[in-house]
Design a protein around this motif. Structure first.
Motif, PDB file in Angstrom:
ATOM      1  N   GLY A  61       0.820  -1.216   0.000  1.00 16.96           N
ATOM      2  CA  GLY A  61       0.000   0.000   0.000  1.00 16.96           C
ATOM      3  C   GLY A  61       0.850   1.261   0.000  1.00 16.96           C
ATOM      4  O   GLY A  61       0.511   2.246  -0.666  1.00 16.96           O
ATOM      5  N   ALA A  62       1.958   1.239   0.734  1.00 17.04           N
ATOM      6  CA  ALA A  62       2.853   2.409   0.752  1.00 17.04           C
ATOM      7  C   ALA A  62       3.448   2.641  -0.628  1.00 17.04           C
ATOM      8  O   ALA A  62       3.500   3.786  -1.110  1.00 17.04           O
ATOM      9  N   ALA A  63       3.892   1.580  -1.296  1.00 22.11           N
ATOM     10  CA  ALA A  63       4.445   1.717  -2.645  1.00 22.11           C
ATOM     11  C   ALA A  63       3.366   2.187  -3.622  1.00 22.11           C
ATOM     12  O   ALA A  63       3.624   3.031  -4.491  1.00 22.11           O
ATOM     13  N   ARG A  64       2.156   1.667  -3.487  1.00 24.53           N
ATOM     14  CA  ARG A  64       1.048   2.082  -4.352  1.00 24.53           C
ATOM     15  C   ARG A  64       0.759   3.565  -4.176  1.00 24.53           C
ATOM     16  O   ARG A  64       0.601   4.303  -5.156  1.00 24.53           O
ATOM     17  N   GLU A  65       0.682   4.025  -2.923  1.00 32.22           N
ATOM     18  CA  GLU A  65       0.392   5.435  -2.666  1.00 32.22           C
ATOM     19  C   GLU A  65       1.470   6.341  -3.261  1.00 32.22           C
ATOM     20  O   GLU A  65       1.160   7.386  -3.833  1.00 32.22           O
ATOM     21  N   ALA A  66       2.734   5.953  -3.129  1.00 28.52           N
ATOM     22  CA  ALA A  66       3.819   6.764  -3.696  1.00 28.52           C
ATOM     23  C   ALA A  66       3.657   6.899  -5.203  1.00 28.52           C
ATOM     24  O   ALA A  66       3.795   7.997  -5.762  1.00 28.52           O
ATOM     25  N   LEU A  67       3.344   5.801  -5.870  1.00 34.11           N
ATOM     26  CA  LEU A  67       3.165   5.840  -7.321  1.00 34.11           C
ATOM     27  C   LEU A  67       1.927   6.650  -7.706  1.00 34.11           C
ATOM     28  O   LEU A  67       1.980   7.496  -8.598  1.00 34.11           O
ATOM     29  N   GLU A  68       0.807   6.400  -7.024  1.00 29.64           N
ATOM     30  CA  GLU A  68      -0.439   7.100  -7.356  1.00 29.64           C
ATOM     31  C   GLU A  68      -0.349   8.605  -7.128  1.00 29.64           C
ATOM     32  O   GLU A  68      -0.885   9.385  -7.914  1.00 29.64           O
ATOM     33  N   GLU A  69       0.314   9.017  -6.050  1.00 28.08           N
ATOM     34  CA  GLU A  69       0.340  10.432  -5.705  1.00 28.08           C
ATOM     35  C   GLU A  69       1.470  11.207  -6.366  1.00 28.08           C
ATOM     36  O   GLU A  69       1.316  12.396  -6.635  1.00 28.08           O
ATOM     37  N   GLY A  76       3.937   9.653  -8.862  1.00 23.71           N
ATOM     38  CA  GLY A  76       4.486   9.107 -10.093  1.00 23.71           C
ATOM     39  C   GLY A  76       5.841   8.449  -9.945  1.00 23.71           C
ATOM     40  O   GLY A  76       6.492   8.166 -10.948  1.00 23.71           O
ATOM     41  N   VAL A  77       6.291   8.183  -8.711  1.00 23.38           N
ATOM     42  CA  VAL A  77       7.599   7.558  -8.535  1.00 23.38           C
ATOM     43  C   VAL A  77       7.451   6.113  -8.058  1.00 23.38           C
ATOM     44  O   VAL A  77       6.517   5.768  -7.341  1.00 23.38           O
ATOM     45  N   VAL A  78       8.396   5.300  -8.482  1.00 23.15           N
ATOM     46  CA  VAL A  78       8.493   3.913  -8.044  1.00 23.15           C
ATOM     47  C   VAL A  78       9.477   3.880  -6.878  1.00 23.15           C
ATOM     48  O   VAL A  78      10.540   4.512  -6.940  1.00 23.15           O
ATOM     49  N   VAL A  79       9.117   3.160  -5.818  1.00 22.42           N
ATOM     50  CA  VAL A  79       9.963   3.084  -4.625  1.00 22.42           C
ATOM     51  C   VAL A  79      10.162   1.637  -4.211  1.00 22.42           C
ATOM     52  O   VAL A  79       9.379   0.766  -4.571  1.00 22.42           O
ATOM     53  N   THR A  80      11.224   1.417  -3.434  1.00 27.00           N
ATOM     54  CA  THR A  80      11.327   0.184  -2.660  1.00 27.00           C
ATOM     55  C   THR A  80      10.878   0.539  -1.249  1.00 27.00           C
ATOM     56  O   THR A  80      11.122   1.654  -0.774  1.00 27.00           O
ATOM     57  N   VAL A  81      10.221  -0.393  -0.613  1.00 27.43           N
ATOM     58  CA  VAL A  81       9.825  -0.214   0.782  1.00 27.43           C
ATOM     59  C   VAL A  81      10.844  -0.983   1.595  1.00 27.43           C
ATOM     60  O   VAL A  81      10.909  -2.209   1.533  1.00 27.43           O
ATOM     61  N   VAL A  85      13.321   4.781  -6.632  1.00 27.09           N
ATOM     62  CA  VAL A  85      13.932   3.899  -7.622  1.00 27.09           C
ATOM     63  C   VAL A  85      13.919   4.562  -8.995  1.00 27.09           C
ATOM     64  O   VAL A  85      14.934   4.611  -9.676  1.00 27.09           O
ATOM     65  N   SER A  86      12.742   5.066  -9.401  1.00 32.10           N
ATOM     66  CA  SER A  86      12.629   5.669 -10.732  1.00 32.10           C
ATOM     67  C   SER A  86      11.398   6.561 -10.796  1.00 32.10           C
ATOM     68  O   SER A  86      10.548   6.534  -9.904  1.00 32.10           O
ATOM     69  N   GLY A  87      11.344   7.330 -11.859  1.00 29.29           N
ATOM     70  CA  GLY A  87      10.210   8.211 -12.102  1.00 29.29           C
ATOM     71  C   GLY A  87      10.510   9.645 -11.711  1.00 29.29           C
ATOM     72  O   GLY A  87      11.243   9.888 -10.751  1.00 29.29           O
ATOM     73  N   GLU A  88       9.964  10.575 -12.494  1.00 29.18           N
ATOM     74  CA  GLU A  88      10.081  11.994 -12.176  1.00 29.18           C
ATOM     75  C   GLU A  88       8.949  12.369 -11.230  1.00 29.18           C
ATOM     76  O   GLU A  88       7.779  12.132 -11.545  1.00 29.18           O
ATOM     77  N   ALA A  89       9.298  12.922 -10.090  1.00 34.27           N
ATOM     78  CA  ALA A  89       8.281  13.323  -9.120  1.00 34.27           C
ATOM     79  C   ALA A  89       7.382  14.389  -9.739  1.00 34.27           C
ATOM     80  O   ALA A  89       7.865  15.376 -10.303  1.00 34.27           O
ATOM     81  N   ARG A  90       6.075  14.152  -9.633  1.00 35.67           N
ATOM     82  CA  ARG A  90       5.079  15.067 -10.206  1.00 35.67           C
ATOM     83  C   ARG A  90       3.754  14.890  -9.481  1.00 35.67           C
ATOM     84  O   ARG A  90       3.545  13.890  -8.796  1.00 35.67           O
TER      85      ARG A  90
END
Length: 162
Positions: free
Chosen positions: A65-73, A75-80, A112-117
């Motif tokens: 859920g934490a990784a999903r929220e980071a991507l949804e809000e 646009g970045v991919v993270v490792t938890v 990990v990747s993605g431009e923060a937006r």
């Protein structure tokens, strides 16, 4: 999505009554040489800076859920990487009058990747901040960031004030 469908269904039954909901905070870090940067969102509902936060879906594994929220809000991919702390929020009164208290699981996450937006309608800005120069925010959200930056391997469990 500001209000998950299951919460909207609950609200249809209980109105604005205080709900106790499971939530996550993803404190997203990246290294830029010798210093850390923290990804923050400027919330549309209250105009305040905050780390990525969100309500867990029914049955959702919290780290996912934490990784999903980071991507949804943002646009970045993270490792938890680890659970940093477990706490309860103060009572929150939302703009529509709904009351909530959130059982929060704060996770230390690495970009990990993605431009923060701005990637959803919950935020009006997304920005990387130097860890030693964060903008003003509520004490209870700042504490979650401090829990991650402490670098401890064991999770912090908030105790009631004595």
């Amino acid at each position: 999505m500001p209000i998950p469908p299951f919460v909207a269904e609950l609200r249809a039954l209980v109105g604005t009554t205080e709900l106790w909901l499971p939530a996550v905070t993803a404190v997203v870090r990246r290294d830029t040489g010798p210093q850390h940067e923290i990804l923050l969102t400027l919330r549309a509902d209250n105009g305040q800076w905050a780390p990525v936060t969100g309500i867990l879906d029914p049955g959702e594994e919290p780290a996912l859920g934490a990784a999903r929220e980071a991507l949804e809000e943002t646009g970045v991919v993270v490792t938890v990487d680890r659970l940093a702390s477990v706490s309860a929020s103060p009572q929150v009164t939302h703009g529509n009058g709904d009351l909530g208290v959130y059982l929060d699981l704060t996770f230390d996450c690495t970009w990990v990747s993605g431009e923060a937006r701005v990637a959803d309608d919950e935020n009006v800005d997304v920005r990387w901040w130097p860890a030693d120069a964060l903008p003003p925010m509520s004490d209870w959200l700042r504490q979650r960031i401090d829990d991650v930056l402490a670098g401890e391997t064991a999770a912090r469990f908030r105790q009631p004030p004595s």
